[in-house]
Design a protein around this motif. Structure first.
Motif, mmCIF file in Angstrom:
data_model
loop_
_atom_site.group_PDB
_atom_site.id
_atom_site.type_symbol
_atom_site.label_atom_id
_atom_site.label_comp_id
_atom_site.label_asym_id
_atom_site.label_seq_id
_atom_site.Cartn_x
_atom_site.Cartn_y
_atom_site.Cartn_z
ATOM 1 N N SER A 1 1.068 5.455 0.075
ATOM 2 C CA SER A 1 0.315 6.647 0.464
ATOM 3 C C SER A 1 1.058 7.888 -0.008
ATOM 4 N N ASP B 1 0.410 12.514 -0.278
ATOM 5 C CA ASP B 1 -0.414 13.693 -0.026
ATOM 6 C C ASP B 1 -0.853 14.306 -1.341
ATOM 7 N N VAL C 1 -5.121 12.966 1.578
ATOM 8 C CA VAL C 1 -4.181 11.852 1.596
ATOM 9 C C VAL C 1 -4.813 10.706 0.822
ATOM 10 N N VAL C 2 -4.017 10.069 -0.020
ATOM 11 C CA VAL C 2 -4.515 8.959 -0.829
ATOM 12 C C VAL C 2 -3.701 7.711 -0.511
ATOM 13 N N TYR C 3 -4.393 6.595 -0.331
ATOM 14 C CA TYR C 3 -3.778 5.284 -0.177
ATOM 15 C C TYR C 3 -4.203 4.442 -1.366
ATOM 16 N N ARG D 1 -3.157 0.602 -3.708
ATOM 17 C CA ARG D 1 -2.391 -0.630 -3.814
ATOM 18 C C ARG D 1 -2.657 -1.237 -5.182
ATOM 19 N N THR E 1 0.847 -1.187 0.000
ATOM 20 C CA THR E 1 0.000 0.000 0.000
ATOM 21 C C THR E 1 0.887 1.242 0.000
ATOM 22 N N ARG F 1 -1.712 9.686 -8.867
ATOM 23 C CA ARG F 1 -1.650 11.013 -8.218
ATOM 24 C C ARG F 1 -2.513 12.023 -8.972
#
Length: 177
Positions: A101, A103, A122-124, A126, A99, A145
């Motif tokens: 992560s 910003d 914030v983005v996670y 996988r 995973t 992104r």
């Protein structure tokens, strides 16, 4: 008649008929043995180096997508562990399955009721399909992104200021979808 003349002329030279028929077999000579020894020595010395170029290792959290002459070899990625790559014909791309992560930088967004709001996030994410992430997208991390920034602007642009302040869970769910 000619054959008998040849045999008689060879007898005069001291050669027999058996010498003419028999060939030298099984004898390499000095140069032949030197070449055989050098080839064996060359093979033994270069074997560890060639194995180093052919065997690749992928960690537990990675997968390798192998291309052979520009085409994906299997429809499933290799790994984790050790696998064999043919030098000069195979190339491979390692894909991280952990995973990741990052910003989202602050975005100036115009809401539905014409109020300018500065929002970050914030983005996670996988990677679930390594083959698709390598074959379909040039740079999957960068495109994720950009997609996150665009989605944030689009979702918040459809809300008014009161909804942005009160319905954070709903906004997060709609961005996730």
């Amino acid at each position: 008649m000619e054959m008998e003349d040849q045999v008689e002329s060879q007898k005069r030279r001291g050669m027999s008929k058996e010498d003419l028929i028999s060939e030298r077999t099984g004898s390499l000579g000095a140069c032949g043995w030197i070449i055989v020894i050098l080839a064996g020595l060359f093979t033994v010395l270069l074997f560890p180096i060639t194995i180093w170029f052919c065997l690749k290792i992928v960690q537990e959290y990675e997968r390798a997508v192998i291309f052979r002459l520009g085409r994906i070899t299997d429809r499933k990625p290799k790994g984790p562990g050790i696998f064999f790559v043919l030098p000069c014909t195979d190339s491979f791309v390692k894909v991280d399955l952990r995973t990741i992560s990052f910003d989202i930088p602050p975005q100036e967004i115009l809401t539905k009721d014409s109020v300018t709001v500065s929002v970050d996030g914030v983005v996670y994410f996988r990677v679930s399909d390594p083959i698709a992430s390598v074959a379909n997208v040039t740079n999957a991390d960068f495109s994720t992104r950009l997609l996150a920034q665009t989605t944030l602007r689009n979702v918040l642009g459809t809300k008014n200021l009161a909804e942005v302040l009160s319905d954070r869970e709903g906004i997060a769910h709609s961005m996730q979808v």
